[in-house]
Scaffold this motif. Structure first.
Motif, PDB file in Angstrom:
ATOM      1  N   ASP A  86      -2.992  -9.177   1.545  1.00 24.98           N
ATOM      2  CA  ASP A  86      -1.999  -8.718   2.507  1.00 24.98           C
ATOM      3  C   ASP A  86      -1.280  -7.483   1.974  1.00 24.98           C
ATOM      4  N   LEU A  87      -0.848  -6.615   2.897  1.00 27.95           N
ATOM      5  CA  LEU A  87      -0.178  -5.366   2.538  1.00 27.95           C
ATOM      6  C   LEU A  87       1.183  -5.317   3.221  1.00 27.95           C
ATOM      7  N   TYR A  88       2.226  -5.072   2.454  1.00 23.84           N
ATOM      8  CA  TYR A  88       3.585  -4.929   2.976  1.00 23.84           C
ATOM      9  C   TYR A  88       3.955  -3.455   2.922  1.00 23.84           C
ATOM     10  N   LEU A  89       4.107  -2.833   4.102  1.00 21.80           N
ATOM     11  CA  LEU A  89       4.464  -1.420   4.155  1.00 21.80           C
ATOM     12  C   LEU A  89       5.954  -1.245   3.897  1.00 21.80           C
ATOM     13  N   ALA A  90       6.296  -0.230   3.145  1.00 16.84           N
ATOM     14  CA  ALA A  90       7.693   0.095   2.870  1.00 16.84           C
ATOM     15  C   ALA A  90       8.363   0.602   4.146  1.00 16.84           C
ATOM     16  N   SER A  91       9.673   0.579   4.165  1.00 17.08           N
ATOM     17  CA  SER A  91      10.408   1.009   5.357  1.00 17.08           C
ATOM     18  C   SER A  91      10.222   2.494   5.644  1.00 17.08           C
ATOM     19  N   ASP A  92       9.782   3.271   4.668  1.00 12.09           N
ATOM     20  CA  ASP A  92       9.577   4.702   4.893  1.00 12.09           C
ATOM     21  C   ASP A  92       8.096   5.076   5.018  1.00 12.09           C
ATOM     22  N   ALA A  93       7.229   4.097   5.282  1.00 14.76           N
ATOM     23  CA  ALA A  93       5.792   4.360   5.412  1.00 14.76           C
ATOM     24  C   ALA A  93       5.519   5.196   6.656  1.00 14.76           C
ATOM     25  N   THR A  94       4.571   6.115   6.541  1.00 15.83           N
ATOM     26  CA  THR A  94       4.161   6.956   7.665  1.00 15.83           C
ATOM     27  C   THR A  94       2.641   7.022   7.727  1.00 15.83           C
ATOM     28  N   ILE A  95       2.149   7.436   8.877  1.00 15.34           N
ATOM     29  CA  ILE A  95       0.717   7.700   9.048  1.00 15.34           C
ATOM     30  C   ILE A  95       0.584   9.196   9.298  1.00 15.34           C
ATOM     31  N   PRO A  96       0.215   9.969   8.279  1.00 20.46           N
ATOM     32  CA  PRO A  96       0.182  11.425   8.439  1.00 20.46           C
ATOM     33  C   PRO A  96      -1.073  11.953   9.127  1.00 20.46           C
ATOM     34  N   ASP A  97      -2.163  11.170   9.110  1.00 17.51           N
ATOM     35  CA  ASP A  97      -3.424  11.689   9.619  1.00 17.51           C
ATOM     36  C   ASP A  97      -4.296  10.547  10.108  1.00 17.51           C
ATOM     37  N   SER A  98      -5.413  10.887  10.722  1.00 18.59           N
ATOM     38  CA  SER A  98      -6.382   9.884  11.158  1.00 18.59           C
ATOM     39  C   SER A  98      -7.019   9.215   9.951  1.00 18.59           C
ATOM     40  N   GLY A  99      -7.551   8.022  10.166  1.00 21.14           N
ATOM     41  CA  GLY A  99      -8.227   7.311   9.085  1.00 21.14           C
ATOM     42  C   GLY A  99      -8.730   5.979   9.578  1.00 21.14           C
ATOM     43  N   SER A 100      -9.237   5.168   8.653  1.00 21.45           N
ATOM     44  CA  SER A 100      -9.769   3.859   9.032  1.00 21.45           C
ATOM     45  C   SER A 100      -9.146   2.768   8.179  1.00 21.45           C
ATOM     46  N   ILE A 101      -9.120   1.565   8.766  1.00 20.95           N
ATOM     47  CA  ILE A 101      -8.607   0.381   8.078  1.00 20.95           C
ATOM     48  C   ILE A 101      -9.705  -0.664   8.065  1.00 20.95           C
ATOM     49  N   ASP A 102     -10.095  -1.079   6.873  1.00 13.27           N
ATOM     50  CA  ASP A 102     -11.034  -2.182   6.671  1.00 13.27           C
ATOM     51  C   ASP A 102     -10.184  -3.361   6.217  1.00 13.27           C
ATOM     52  N   GLY A 103      -9.694  -4.137   7.190  1.00 14.88           N
ATOM     53  CA  GLY A 103      -8.701  -5.170   6.906  1.00 14.88           C
ATOM     54  C   GLY A 103      -9.239  -6.409   6.220  1.00 14.88           C
ATOM     55  N   ASN A 104     -10.525  -6.681   6.342  1.00 15.78           N
ATOM     56  CA  ASN A 104     -11.138  -7.857   5.714  1.00 15.78           C
ATOM     57  C   ASN A 104     -10.407  -9.157   6.048  1.00 15.78           C
ATOM     58  N   GLY A 105      -9.773  -9.208   7.250  1.00 18.41           N
ATOM     59  CA  GLY A 105      -9.083 -10.412   7.686  1.00 18.41           C
ATOM     60  C   GLY A 105      -7.661 -10.550   7.177  1.00 18.41           C
ATOM     61  N   TYR A 106      -7.174  -9.575   6.423  1.00 19.58           N
ATOM     62  CA  TYR A 106      -5.824  -9.648   5.856  1.00 19.58           C
ATOM     63  C   TYR A 106      -4.785  -9.067   6.811  1.00 19.58           C
ATOM     64  N   VAL A 107      -3.514  -9.207   6.425  1.00 18.94           N
ATOM     65  CA  VAL A 107      -2.385  -8.823   7.271  1.00 18.94           C
ATOM     66  C   VAL A 107      -1.696  -7.583   6.718  1.00 18.94           C
TER      67      VAL A 107
END
Length: 86
Positions: free
Chosen positions: A8-29
């Protein structure tokens, strides 16, 4: 770039998405630490089962989410307020 989760990944309160990309979540949160915006003109591609838990925050879809992992790939959105979805 590609984000491949091995837990699982916990994003910080200041996380941003600056560009396109892909997420391989493997069933995680992915847990949002604050509101998150996918910028206009950007695409996030989901390549395997992924859960986004907004923890009550906003996911603003100015850009796009594309699911390409195949017919059985799932994107689960929970505890999130979706904006910009048409």
């Amino acid at each position: 770039g590609t984000l491949e989760l091995d837990g699982d990944l916990y994003l910080a309160s200041d996380a941003t998405i600056p560009d396109s990309g892909s997420i391989d979540g493997n069933g995680y949160v992915i847990f949002l630490g604050s509101d998150l915006e996918i910028p206009a003109g950007k695409t996030i591609t989901i390549t395997s089962d992924t859960v986004i838990d907004g923890q009550g925050h906003v996911l603003d879809l100015l850009g796009n989410i594309l699911i390409t992992g195949g017919a059985t790939t799932k994107l689960t959105l929970r505890n999130v307020i979706i904006k910009g979805f048409e």
